[in-house]
Design a protein around this motif. Structure first.
Motif, mmCIF file in Angstrom:
data_model
loop_
_atom_site.group_PDB
_atom_site.id
_atom_site.type_symbol
_atom_site.label_atom_id
_atom_site.label_comp_id
_atom_site.label_asym_id
_atom_site.label_seq_id
_atom_site.Cartn_x
_atom_site.Cartn_y
_atom_site.Cartn_z
ATOM 1 N N LEU A 258 0.824 -1.215 0.000
ATOM 2 C CA LEU A 258 0.000 0.000 0.000
ATOM 3 C C LEU A 258 0.855 1.260 0.000
ATOM 4 N N ARG A 259 1.920 1.239 0.748
ATOM 5 C CA ARG A 259 2.790 2.421 0.815
ATOM 6 C C ARG A 259 3.380 2.733 -0.566
ATOM 7 N N GLU A 260 3.885 1.687 -1.222
ATOM 8 C CA GLU A 260 4.503 1.899 -2.538
ATOM 9 C C GLU A 260 3.459 2.217 -3.604
ATOM 10 N N ALA A 261 2.250 1.669 -3.449
ATOM 11 C CA ALA A 261 1.170 1.978 -4.404
ATOM 12 C C ALA A 261 0.788 3.448 -4.306
ATOM 13 N N GLU A 262 0.704 3.937 -3.059
ATOM 14 C CA GLU A 262 0.342 5.351 -2.865
ATOM 15 C C GLU A 262 1.428 6.261 -3.435
ATOM 16 N N GLU A 263 2.688 5.869 -3.223
ATOM 17 C CA GLU A 263 3.802 6.643 -3.774
ATOM 18 C C GLU A 263 3.780 6.637 -5.309
ATOM 19 N N SER A 264 3.184 5.592 -5.881
ATOM 20 C CA SER A 264 3.076 5.487 -7.344
ATOM 21 C C SER A 264 1.840 6.202 -7.888
ATOM 22 N N GLY A 265 1.053 6.786 -6.983
ATOM 23 C CA GLY A 265 -0.099 7.568 -7.423
ATOM 24 C C GLY A 265 -1.429 6.843 -7.422
ATOM 25 N N ALA A 266 -1.458 5.627 -6.876
ATOM 26 C CA ALA A 266 -2.715 4.860 -6.861
ATOM 27 C C ALA A 266 -3.552 5.206 -5.629
ATOM 28 N N ILE A 267 -4.865 5.043 -5.769
ATOM 29 C CA ILE A 267 -5.752 5.074 -4.603
ATOM 30 C C ILE A 267 -5.475 3.783 -3.824
ATOM 31 N N VAL A 268 -5.412 3.868 -2.488
ATOM 32 C CA VAL A 268 -5.178 2.637 -1.724
ATOM 33 C C VAL A 268 -6.355 2.358 -0.792
ATOM 34 N N VAL A 269 -6.684 1.086 -0.664
ATOM 35 C CA VAL A 269 -7.749 0.653 0.236
ATOM 36 C C VAL A 269 -7.162 -0.395 1.180
ATOM 37 N N SER A 270 -7.208 -0.099 2.474
ATOM 38 C CA SER A 270 -6.618 -0.985 3.482
ATOM 39 C C SER A 270 -7.482 -2.214 3.727
ATOM 40 N N GLY A 271 -6.823 -3.288 4.132
ATOM 41 C CA GLY A 271 -7.546 -4.493 4.522
ATOM 42 C C GLY A 271 -8.450 -4.261 5.709
ATOM 43 N N LEU A 272 -8.172 -3.194 6.476
ATOM 44 C CA LEU A 272 -9.038 -2.872 7.612
ATOM 45 C C LEU A 272 -10.459 -2.574 7.156
ATOM 46 N N GLU A 273 -10.587 -1.973 5.977
ATOM 47 C CA GLU A 273 -11.918 -1.625 5.473
ATOM 48 C C GLU A 273 -12.725 -2.893 5.174
ATOM 49 N N MET A 274 -12.072 -3.857 4.547
ATOM 50 C CA MET A 274 -12.728 -5.157 4.297
ATOM 51 C C MET A 274 -13.025 -5.843 5.624
ATOM 52 N N PHE A 275 -12.064 -5.755 6.562
ATOM 53 C CA PHE A 275 -12.213 -6.378 7.866
ATOM 54 C C PHE A 275 -13.446 -5.842 8.588
ATOM 55 N N ILE A 276 -13.596 -4.508 8.610
ATOM 56 C CA ILE A 276 -14.746 -3.891 9.275
ATOM 57 C C ILE A 276 -16.050 -4.354 8.637
ATOM 58 N N ARG A 277 -16.102 -4.301 7.307
ATOM 59 C CA ARG A 277 -17.360 -4.587 6.606
ATOM 60 C C ARG A 277 -17.761 -6.058 6.715
ATOM 61 N N GLN A 278 -16.772 -6.960 6.567
ATOM 62 C CA GLN A 278 -17.132 -8.384 6.694
ATOM 63 C C GLN A 278 -17.496 -8.701 8.141
ATOM 64 N N ALA A 279 -16.820 -8.012 9.106
ATOM 65 C CA ALA A 279 -17.123 -8.246 10.524
ATOM 66 C C ALA A 279 -18.526 -7.764 10.871
ATOM 67 N N MET A 280 -18.951 -6.648 10.278
ATOM 68 C CA MET A 280 -20.309 -6.162 10.514
ATOM 69 C C MET A 280 -21.331 -7.179 10.010
ATOM 70 N N GLY A 281 -21.051 -7.744 8.853
ATOM 71 C CA GLY A 281 -21.934 -8.783 8.313
ATOM 72 C C GLY A 281 -22.009 -9.989 9.237
ATOM 73 N N GLN A 282 -20.850 -10.408 9.768
ATOM 74 C CA GLN A 282 -20.817 -11.545 10.695
ATOM 75 C C GLN A 282 -21.558 -11.219 11.988
ATOM 76 N N PHE A 283 -21.320 -10.033 12.527
ATOM 77 C CA PHE A 283 -21.973 -9.617 13.770
ATOM 78 C C PHE A 283 -23.493 -9.729 13.645
ATOM 79 N N GLU A 284 -24.010 -9.294 12.505
ATOM 80 C CA GLU A 284 -25.465 -9.325 12.306
ATOM 81 C C GLU A 284 -25.977 -10.765 12.204
ATOM 82 N N MET A 285 -25.158 -11.650 11.620
ATOM 83 C CA MET A 285 -25.536 -13.066 11.568
ATOM 84 C C MET A 285 -25.448 -13.704 12.960
ATOM 85 N N PHE A 286 -24.434 -13.327 13.725
ATOM 86 C CA PHE A 286 -24.260 -13.881 15.074
ATOM 87 C C PHE A 286 -25.410 -13.475 16.002
#
Length: 514
Positions: free
Chosen positions: A469-497
C-alpha cells in the motif's frame, strides 16, 4: 465453592521488592488474588521473605514453590520446600499449591493441620498432552483422596479438541460440588483460560503483561477483563470465535467482544487455533458454540464441513462465516468477505463523488487478484459479478488457472504479473498473507509494476499500511486498506451472530484505534 471464577495473577519476579510492586499492580488491574511463585526468587530466605510478602499483602495469596520436575525453578530437596510452604500456611496464606506426586508426604509433614480459612490445592501438570476424559476423572479422584480442598489439573493441548475433555471434567466436578482448577496449556488451549466461568472453573490465571507468564498460553489479566469481559461470562454465555491457523494476530476478539458488550449481548468471541476443521466442529457441537468466523487456511474446507452452504459462498468456493442454526443445530456457511471487499473497493474508486450507484465502477475494468485461496475466490467472484475483467495471479499457476476457469478469467504466475500492463488504470487486490506481520518488508509486486494501477487493495491489515500500500500510494494509486474489508465483513458476521444491526460507528472507532 467460589460463586464466580477467581482471577489470579502469577508473581514471577526475581526479588521480593518486585513481587510486592507486581502485587500492587495486580490489585490495581482487578485481580482477586496472586500466586506467589517462591521458586522464581533468586535469593529466597523463607522466614524473612514470606513474612514481608504475606504480612501486608494487598490481595489474598496462593503460595507455590514449584520444583523443576513439575515445570518450576526449584532444584533442591523436598524438606526445605515443605517447610517454606508450612510457614506460608502459618503466616496466613489463603492457599498453598502442592504437587500430587508428593502431596501425601506434605499432608503428613503439616500433620493435617490447616487453618479454618485455608485451602490446600493439589496439582498435577502434564506438559506433553491431555489424557482421556476417563483418565482425567481418575486423576481428580486421586487428588481428592490425598486431602485436596481444591483439585488442580493442567494439561497441554496437542489439538484444540483436547480442551473439550477438560471442560467435561470441570462440569462434572461442579455438579459434585468439587472445586476444580482445570487449565489446558499452549496456544491451542487458550479457550480453557477464557471460558472458565462458563464451565465452572474455580480460578484462572492472567499475567501482568505478556512477558510474565508462569505457564504456556496464559493471557494477560487486562485481556481477560477488557477484551474478553470475563466477569460477564457465565453458564448461559454463547461462544463465538475465529477459526484459523495462525490466529493470534486477529483483532476479531477485540472488535466483536466490544460490540457484544455495547448492545448487552451475552456472548464472548475467542481465538480458536484449529488444525483440523472437521474435528473441531464435531467436538464443539453443543449449541453453546453458536457461530464462527473462518480464516486462512480453513475457508475452503468449511464449504465441505458445513451442512448447508449459502449459494454465493458455494459459488465462491469459500466460507468465512459459520452459523449453528438454533432450531436444529445444523451448520450453515456464508461468505461476508465478498460484500466487504468489493464494496470497499467500489467506494475507494468512487471516492467522495456521488455517482450512479446502480452501475458498479468496476464494470469493464481489469481487476487483478493476487492469490487463489478463499479470499482470492471471494474477490474474483465479486469483481466478475460487477462486470470486471478478472485476472488471477498466483505463485502456483495451476491454482490460478483453476480459479480463472471457474469464474471465466485469465491466469498468470506472480512472475508474469511483473510485466503485465495491457492498460492503465487497472485494479489490484492482494489476498495473500505476503506483507503480514512479522514479514512486513515483503510485497507481492514491485513498485515499478504498480504504476499501471489506479487502485490497490490489500487484504492484509496487520500492519495497517503494508509495503504494498505504501509503494502503491507513492506510485499515485488510490489505496484501500484491509481494515476496510475487515470492518465490513465483521459487521456482516456480527449481524448473523446476533440477529441485530451492527454498531457501525463503534466498530469503526475500535478498528481505527487498533
Amino acid at each position: 465453592m467460589a460463586t464466580r471464577t477467581l482471577l489470579c495473577v502469577p508473581l514471577v519476579a526475581k526479588t521480593v521488592e518486585e513481587m510486592l510492586s507486581d502485587m500492587a499492580e495486580a490489585k490495581a488491574k482487578g485481580a482477586d488474588l496472586v500466586e506467589i511463585r517462591l521458586d522464581h526468587l533468586t535469593a529466597f530466605n523463607p522466614q524473612r521473605d514470606l513474612d514481608i510478602l504475606l504480612r501486608d499483602r494487598s490481595l489474598p495469596a496462593l503460595v507455590t514453590y514449584r520444583p523443576k520436575w513439575e515445570g518450576g525453578e526449584y532444584e533442591g530437596d523436598d524438606e526445605p520446600r515443605f517447610e517454606a510452604l508450612r510457614l506460608a500456611i502459618q503466616l496466613g496464606a489463603e492457599y498453598v499449591d502442592i504437587e500430587l506426586k508428593v502431596a501425601e508426604n506434605f499432608v503428613n509433614y503439616i500433620s493435617g493441620q490447616k487453618p479454618e480459612n485455608f485451602n490446600l490445592i493439589v496439582s498435577s501438570h502434564n506438559y506433553q498432552s491431555t489424557p482421556s476424559t476417563e483418565e482425567l476423572g481418575s486423576l481428580v479422584a486421586r487428588i481428592q483422596a490425598v486431602g485436596a480442598d481444591i483439585v488442580k489439573i493442567a494439561t497441554t493441548a496437542v489439538d484444540i479438541a483436547d480442551v473439550a475433555r477438560m471442560f467435561q471434567v470441570i462440569v462434572h466436578c461442579q455438579e459434585r460440588q468439587v472445586p476444580m482448577i482445570g487449565l489446558v496449556m499452549s496456544e491451542r488451549g487458550v479457550i480453557s483460560r477464557v471460558l472458565c466461568p462458563k464451565f465452572g472453573g474455580y480460578l484462572t490465571f492472567g499475567t501482568l503483561d505478556a512477558g510474565k507468564t508462569s505457564a504456556p498460553g496464559q493471557p494477560t489479566i487486562s485481556d481477560l477483563l477488557n477484551v474478553y469481559n470475563i466477569r460477564q461470562i457465565g453458564p448461559d454465555t454463547k461462544v463465538f470465535g475465529i477459526i484459523g491457523k495462525p490466529v493470534g494476530h486477529s483483532k476479531g476478539p477485540i472488535l466483536h467482544n466490544e460490540a457484544f458488550k455495547s448492545i448487552g449481548f451475552n456472548a464472548v468471541y475467542v481465538p480458536l487455533l484449529v488444525d483440523d476443521l472437521a474435528t473441531f466442529l464435531s467436538t464443539y457441537s453443543s449449541p453453546d458454540f453458536a457461530g464462527f468466523s473462518c480464516t486462512i487456511p480453513h475457508k475452503e474446507a468449511a464449504v465441505v464441513c458445513c451442512d448447508e452452504v449459502d449459494p454465493i459462498a458455494k459459488a465462491i468456493g469459500a466460507v468465512n462465516t459459520i452459523i449453528k442454526r438454533p432450531a436444529d443445530g445444523r451448520l450453515v456457511g456464508y461468505n461476508t468477505d465478498y460484500v466487504g471487499a468489493i464494496s470497499a473497493v467500489e467506494d475507494g474508486i468512487r471516492g467522495s463523488q456521488l455517482k450512479d450507484a446502480t452501475v458498479s465502477p468496476l464494470a469493464g475494468k481489469t481487476f487483478v487478484v493476487i492469490g487463489a485461496g478463499g479470499a482470492g475466490k471471494a474477490l474474483a467472484y465479486g469483481a466478475k459479478e460487477k462486470g470486471a475483467k478478472v485476472v488471477i495471479a498466483n505463485r502456483t499457476y495451476e491454482r490460478a488457472k483453476e480459479l480463472a476457469n471457474l469464474i471465466g478469467g485469465h491466469a498468470l504466475t506472480l512472475a508474469e504479473l511483473e510485466n503485465f500492463h495491457p492498460e492503465e488504470g487497472m485494479i489490484l487486490a492482494n489476498t495473500t498473507s505476503i506483507g503480514m506481520q512479522p514479514r512486513v518488508n515483503d510485497t507481492p509486486l514491485s513498485k515499478q509494476a504498480l504504476k499501471s494501477y489506479a487502485l490497490v487493495f490489500d487484504a492484509v491489515y496487520t500492519p495497517k499500511v503494508t509495503r504494498l500500500l505504501r509503494e502503491a500510494e507513492e506510485s499515485g494509486a488510490i489505496v484501500v486498506s484491509g481494515l476496510e474489508m475487515f470492518i465490513r465483513q465483521a459487521m456482516g458476521q456480527f449481524e448473523m451472530f446476533t440477529g441485530l444491526i451492527a454498531p457501525e460507528s463503534l466498530m469503526r472507532h475500535i478498528v481505527s484505534s487498533l
